[in-house]
Design an enzyme around this catalytic site. Structure first.
Site, short mmCIF file in Angstrom:
data_model
loop_
_atom_site.label_atom_id
_atom_site.label_comp_id
_atom_site.label_asym_id
_atom_site.label_seq_id
_atom_site.Cartn_x
_atom_site.Cartn_y
_atom_site.Cartn_z
N CYS A 9 60.18 8.32 32.27
CA CYS A 9 59.86 9.74 32.46
C CYS A 9 58.42 9.95 32.91
O CYS A 9 58.05 11.07 33.30
CB CYS A 9 60.11 10.51 31.17
SG CYS A 9 61.82 10.47 30.61
N CYS A 57 65.57 21.30 23.61
CA CYS A 57 65.61 20.04 24.36
C CYS A 57 65.73 20.29 25.86
O CYS A 57 66.33 21.26 26.30
CB CYS A 57 66.79 19.20 23.90
SG CYS A 57 66.79 18.90 22.10
N HIS A 67 63.68 18.95 33.61
CA HIS A 67 63.11 17.60 33.51
C HIS A 67 63.82 16.62 34.44
O HIS A 67 64.54 15.73 33.99
CB HIS A 67 63.20 17.13 32.06
CG HIS A 67 62.59 15.81 31.77
ND1 HIS A 67 61.59 15.25 32.54
CD2 HIS A 67 62.86 14.90 30.78
CE1 HIS A 67 61.25 14.08 32.04
NE2 HIS A 67 62.02 13.84 30.97
#
Length: 397
Positions: free
Chosen positions: A76, A217, A342
């Site tokens: 990430c 999340c 994300h």
């Protein structure tokens, strides 16, 4: 930066072209002005079978020729790592102007395949070791009724429970972070989720691993972001060079062997010390932060590890509004990973995109007043009780 979200019918090349074209136009540059490119991606190999030369294929498709193209993967933290390498290339004098771009197309027909890519971001040779570490951190938990999730939600949940046990952090404080970021994202037209949620709605949402619920999340997201980096020689070639933002520090590192509770030696704390020293600033100088809130708890932990608040005080600071727009230290005015989204390889560069907007005074409704110094933290993977890699970027005007 492209809008983040579900991009049905669009692929890696298309998303790359949009972000890179926008970055070049912002700088007043042509493709031929770029001396080197760093292409960040983590999932194309697993999801499409493009195991190699993804950057060459995506960038050649939009007309880049002859220049070196480097493919970057660092979980990430891939986007921030691509930026670090572009900065290093320019500082070394190997290029006057370099490009960093990160992109992911993660929403595919087989959702299980998309979720499975996260399984490759810890030591796959030692799954029992991972389980033992998570139990040591967060104790035994009955999650038989929890919803489908990636293994990293279990990781963040264990870290959150450890923090709750040590400092008294509450689930409501974690929800306050998520509420704040979902509210910030309502003003970001490039965010994946733009619907505000109350603390009560977040607490009542579908549970994952305790104490996390779904709105706490990050979602599975498609998107791309790109950054142009130049030195003094390259700066003279830019249009509107007075709008540039300076890279004060751009550091990437790995951790050290430590007991799980020795947070003074946590990878992000050690790297933050190095970043502040390189930048010539301290945490007290930071005006705005973009932090890697793959879960709302992560933002609490990172505000502490970066020295933006005292250890154990991150949850209370969020609950009191310190980190909201209009507070003493706005964190994730973009909406963060929970709401902005994300797309793994693009996330670190999207954080810098937001900071550049803020420091230019172009943040619109979410503008942080008199922002002069910004910090981004982009972490990736999991190893020995913490991120496997952390990247910290400090920018200023």
């Amino acid at each position: 930066m492209t809008p983040f979200g579900r991009h049905t019918g669009r692929g890696v090349r298309d998303l790359t072209a949009e972000a890179v074209s926008e970055a070049l136009a912002d700088a007043g540059l042509e493709r031929g002005d770029i001396g080197a490119a760093f292409f960040g991606n983590t999932t194309q190999g697993a999801l499409e079978g493009q195991l190699m030369v993804g950057g060459q294929i995506a960038l050649r498709a939009m007309g880049f020729e002859r220049i070196p193209v480097f493919n970057v993967e660092n979980a990430c933290a891939t986007g921030a790592t691509a930026l670090h390498l572009a900065v290093s290339q320019v500082r070394a004098g190997a290029a006057d102007i370099a490009l960093a771009v990160g992109v992911e197309k993660m929403n595919v027909a087989d959702r299980d395949r998309a979720m499975a890519v996260f399984e490759g971001a810890y030591d796959v040779s030692d799954p029992d070791g991972l389980s033992a570490t998570l139990t040591a951190l967060g104790g035994e938990v009955d999650d038989s009724d929890a919803g489908r999730r990636s293994v990293f939600m279990d990781i963040y949940a264990a870290l959150a429970r450890a923090h709750m046990n040590t400092f008294g952090t509450t689930q409501r404080q974690i929800a306050a972070v998520a509420e704040k970021n979902h509210r910030h994202a309502t003003h970001n037209d490039k965010a994946h989720h733009r619907t505000p949620l109350t603390v009560e709605e977040i607490l009542a949402a579908r549970p994952l691993a305790f104490p996390l619920t779904v709105p706490m999340c990050a979602p599975i997201t498609d998107g791309a972001a790109a950054v142009v980096v130049c030195g003094q020689r390259g700066l003279r070639r830019l249009a509107g060079a007075d709008r540039h933002v300076r890279v004060l520090a751009c550091v990437v590192g790995t951790g050290v062997e430590r007991p799980l509770d020795a947070t003074d030696r946590h990878i992000t704390r050690l790297l933050a010390e190095r970043a502040y020293e390189e930048a010539g600033v301290g945490p007290q100088d930071v005006d705005v932060a973009e932090l890697h809130d793959a879960t709302a708890f992560a933002e609490i932990q990172l505000t502490e590890l970066l020295g933006l608040c005292e250890p154990g005080a991150g949850g209370e600071a969020a609950e009191r509004g310190v980190t909201t727009l209009g507070g003493c230290l706005p964190v994730n005015p973009s909406g963060g990973l929970e709401s902005k989204g994300h797309p793994l390889g693009a996330t670190g560069l999207a954080q810098v995109y937001e900071l550049v907007q803020q420091l230019r005074g172009e943040g619109g409704v979410r503008q942080v007043d008199r922002a002069r110094i910004g910090i981004a933290e982009n972490g990736g993977g999991f190893h020995s009780g913490e991120e496997a890699v952390s990247a910290i970027t400090v920018v200023g005007v």
